[in-house]
Design a protein around this motif. Structure first.
Motif, PDB file in Angstrom:
ATOM      1  N   ALA A 195       0.989  -1.013   0.150  1.00 38.42           N
ATOM      2  CA  ALA A 195      -0.045   0.002  -0.119  1.00 38.42           C
ATOM      3  C   ALA A 195       0.930   1.261  -0.110  1.00 38.42           C
ATOM      4  N   ILE A 196       0.230   2.245  -0.280  1.00 40.98           N
ATOM      5  CA  ILE A 196       0.935   3.708  -0.194  1.00 40.98           C
ATOM      6  C   ILE A 196       0.176   4.670   0.670  1.00 40.98           C
ATOM      7  N   LEU A 197       0.880   5.539   1.394  1.00 43.46           N
ATOM      8  CA  LEU A 197       0.063   6.287   2.324  1.00 43.46           C
ATOM      9  C   LEU A 197       0.262   7.755   1.714  1.00 43.46           C
ATOM     10  N   MET A 198      -0.887   8.622   1.496  1.00 46.42           N
ATOM     11  CA  MET A 198      -0.664   9.647   1.133  1.00 46.42           C
ATOM     12  C   MET A 198      -1.264  10.866   1.930  1.00 46.42           C
ATOM     13  N   HIS A 199      -0.996  12.257   1.758  1.00 44.56           N
ATOM     14  CA  HIS A 199      -1.663  13.224   2.473  1.00 44.56           C
ATOM     15  C   HIS A 199      -1.303  14.482   1.762  1.00 44.56           C
ATOM     16  N   PRO A 200      -2.142  15.578   1.658  1.00 44.63           N
ATOM     17  CA  PRO A 200      -1.915  16.701   0.833  1.00 44.63           C
ATOM     18  C   PRO A 200      -1.196  17.760   1.621  1.00 44.63           C
ATOM     19  N   PHE A 201      -1.127  17.628   2.873  1.00 42.96           N
ATOM     20  CA  PHE A 201      -0.340  18.413   3.824  1.00 42.96           C
ATOM     21  C   PHE A 201      -0.902  19.997   3.758  1.00 42.96           C
TER      22      PHE A 201
END
Ligand code: ASP
Length: 315
Positions: A265-271
């Motif tokens: 899996a990958i973890l993302m966040h727009p910050f």
């Protein structure tokens, strides 16, 4: 070949065709190669971008400015300019008309939904929506989409989970629309009841027949999630701060959550993140926000500026 975005406004993710998105992805790759190899190019020499930001921004503002400079262009930075007529209450159309006469495009961030459309109506020059209140953030969605494509090669067949403030988070509004142009296996929406995504943003997946499932518990979907996209609870959109206090830490991504997630899996966040992702997760190779998403922001914005301002960029 590049005519579809040439001289166009970029106002909403729903304006893009699948072909547009694929072209942006391809040009973004070329821009990354140019930066890696030479640092900059002069594709947009002589062009000027106005960055008209009525709401705080650091990453979006900085990446647009860096993108324009790496393309050989110049910029007018209007960010929190206290003594300008913008602060004196000048109307948005008047400000847009003024700066459109000095520059070739306007990049606008504004607290009101629909402000980018108002700006686009005021000028024939291209307007790029860099976030309109809790509405949309199409350029962020393109960089998020690029990040997923670059990692997996395709979004088709992926299970994508958007978690957090799905009511006010504009990045997820635009992202779900872009994803609907392709064929993800399923989209899970995880939020507290009060922060559920409004139904209008579910039109895209509905039309494309993509399965959308809503949950309150993140644990329900971790085991099948390929892309975990966390968001900040948007304090600035709450009228009742007691409600914000109750929901602000509904979901915190910790090393334990990562343990329960897929190895691939990958973890993302727009910050910016305000506690939604524990710093101990940053070293996890699946955490892509710092190492891929943020740098991709500049490459995607280079691609967009080039496609909007130049008829044939031949890269
Ligand atoms: N930077 C993103 C935006 O402008 C995400 C956020 O602020 O939470 O929407």
């Amino acid at each position: 070949m590049d005519s579809s975005l040439f001289k166009k406004d970029i106002l909403t993710a729903s304006q893009f065709t699948k072909k547009d998105v694929e072209r942006v992805v391809a040009v973004t790759r070329s821009m990354r190669d140019i930066v890696d190899k030479d640092g900059s190019t002069d594709i947009l020499k002589g062009n000027i971008m106005t960055a008209l930001f009525y709401e705080p921004s650091s990453r979006t503002f900085g990446s647009f400015v860096a993108a324009m400079q790496r393309l050989g262009g110049g910029f007018i930075p209007l960010q929190g300019v206290v003594y300008s007529s913008v602060a004196k209450g000048e109307s948005l159309p008047d400000t847009v008309r003024t700066f459109a006469s000095f520059s070739d495009c306007i990049v606008l961030r504004h607290p009101q939904v629909g402000a980018a459309v108002t700006a686009a109506d005021a000028t024939a020059k291209p307007v790029i929506n860099a976030g309109d209140g809790p509405g949309e953030h199409p350029t962020q969605a393109l960089l998020d989409f690029f990040t997923i494509m670059d990692h997996f090669g395709s979004v088709d067949g992926l299970t994508i989970t958007l978690v957090g403030d799905l009511l006010n988070g504009r990045t997820v509004h635009s992202l779900i629309t872009l994803l609907s142009l392709f064929s993800p296996k399923a989209i899970h929406l995880v939020s507290p009841e009060v922060l559920k995504m409004t139904r209008d943003h579910l039109e895209g997946p509905k039309k494309s027949g993509i399965k959308v499932i809503e949950h309150e518990a993140l644990d329900d979907v971790l085991g099948e999630t390929d892309v975990l996209y966390a968001t900040r609870v948007q304090k600035e959109r709450f009228t009742d701060l007691d409600v914000y206090e109750k929901v602000k830490y509904s979901y915190i991504i910790t090393p334990d959550i990562m343990k329960k997630s897929k190895k691939t899996a990958i973890l993302m966040h727009p910050f910016p993140r305000l506690g939604e992702i524990d710093g101990a997760v940053d070293a996890d190779p699946r955490a892509l926000y710092l190492r891929a998403q943020i740098p991709n922001g500049m490459y995607v914005r280079m691609a967009l500026l080039a496609l909007v301002l130049k008829e044939d960029i031949s890269v």
